[in-house]
Design an enzyme around this catalytic site. Structure first.
Site, mmCIF file in Angstrom:
data_model
loop_
_atom_site.group_PDB
_atom_site.id
_atom_site.type_symbol
_atom_site.label_atom_id
_atom_site.label_comp_id
_atom_site.label_asym_id
_atom_site.label_seq_id
_atom_site.Cartn_x
_atom_site.Cartn_y
_atom_site.Cartn_z
ATOM 1 C CE LYS A 30 43.612 47.847 27.171
ATOM 2 N NZ LYS A 30 45.169 48.068 26.605
ATOM 3 C CG LEU A 85 41.511 49.008 41.023
ATOM 4 C CD1 LEU A 85 40.303 48.992 42.073
ATOM 5 C CD2 LEU A 85 42.640 49.419 41.972
#
Ligand code: NAD
Length: 293
Positions: free
Chosen positions: A169, A63
């Site tokens: 990340k 998402l």
């Protein structure tokens, strides 16, 4: 394990397609057209996120931000209620490590393991089967997930405890965001001083400034290909999360702060839903030179 995937946008859609090559997969997205595209590839459409969670042992999510993940789990999506004890929730969103740890603790109270598994390499890397998957998870949960993620790409990494996948990340993306900005800035200078975009692209790809930007973004500039693959809004979110983490952990990030403001400016000027490549417009305008075709 019965698999389900929620969030079938640019990234999640590409990851789900890779999984579908080897696994039956239930899918859900708020956009019916995204579900329909995956159903054409033989995915099983679910009526709701809750229904998907009830019928899955492993639910993967991709998402926009951790806010949507929280809403899906504990708000309107009601996924936390639908997941059975023993189920795993693997969040492939580029999210906030602190939020993920907090959600994981809430889920653990009902026997559900939540881990973070963000990815790097974009839809292009997913389609090519080369994308990097960074998994923050307890060892035993990672051992169960690894073979499933390996059907997306062999580049699966265990980064440590829950939350560390997101940290990894964010490190990756703040580097990528900065390299993109400084590459575009230098391109403007080079073009203004007599080089062509073709020469710059060819030589930079073989020299020490070679990067994902020179390999993937520069050829797109030459073609004038501004199709949306990763939005300015999502990149701005990532740099904001990275600098917040820096600030929260007393790790000065002066360069990343500057990069964040550049992406904020590009987002305001070009529009949040435009591709990150539009950052080039900032440097074209500043130098008064055309870079992209
Ligand atoms: P996107 O906007 O293309 O897709 C997001 C999808 O989530 C949309 O289809 C939307 O309808 C769906 N969605 C939102 N809320 C939902 C809900 N409550 N229930 C079900 N579906 C819902 O975004 P994207 O580019 O696919 O990025 C998703 C995540 O992956 C982001 O965190 C992004 O930072 C990360 N990411 C993207 C890329 C990329 O190149 N696009 C690369 C690496 C990581």
């Amino acid at each position: 394990m019965r698999l389900g995937y929620i969030g079938l946008g640019n990234m999640g859609g590409a990851l789900a397609r890779r999984l579908l090559r080897e696994h039956p997969l239930r899918v859900f997205d708020l956009r019916p057209e995204a579900v329909a595209r995956l159903a054409e590839a033989r995915a099983i459409p679910a009526q709701s996120a809750e229904a998907l969670a009830r019928e899955s042992d492993l639910v993967m999510t991709c998402l926009p931000t951790s806010r949507e993940v929280r809403e899906l789990l504990f708000g309107e999506g009601r996924v936390a209620d639908a997941l059975e004890s023993g189920a795993i929730l693997a969040d492939m969103t580029t999210g906030d490590p602190a939020e993920t740890r907090e959600m994981a603790a809430r889920l653990l109270a009902k026997g559900v393991r939540m881990v973070d598994a963000p990815v790097s390499g974009g839809p292009h890397g997913a389609n090519a089967g080369t994308i990097a998957i960074m998994v923050g998870a307890p060892e035993e949960v990672y051992a169960r997930l690894r073979p499933i993620f390996a059907t997306i790409s062999p580049n699966v990494f265990h980064t440590g405890a829950v939350g560390t996948g997101h940290v990894m990340k964010l490190v990756n993306n703040v580097v990528g965001a900065g390299v993109r900005a400084v590459t575009f800035e230098a391109l403007a200078m080079g073009i203004k001083n007599g080089l062509s975009l073709e020469t710059l692209t060819e030589v930079l790809q073989k020299g020490s400034a070679k990067s994902a930007i020179t390999e993937l973004a520069l050829p797109r500039l030459s073609k004038g290909d501004f199709a949306v693959s990763f939005t300015l809004a999502l990149m701005l979110k990532d740099v904001r999360l990275a600098t917040k983490l820096g600030s929260d952990s007393a790790s000065p990030m002066p360069l990343a702060g500057l990069v964040r403001e550049l992406y904020q400016t590009a987002t305001n000027k070009q529009g949040a839903e435009k591709d990150v490549l539009e950052l080039v417009r900032l440097f074209e305008e500043a130098a008064g030179v055309a870079i992209a075709r």
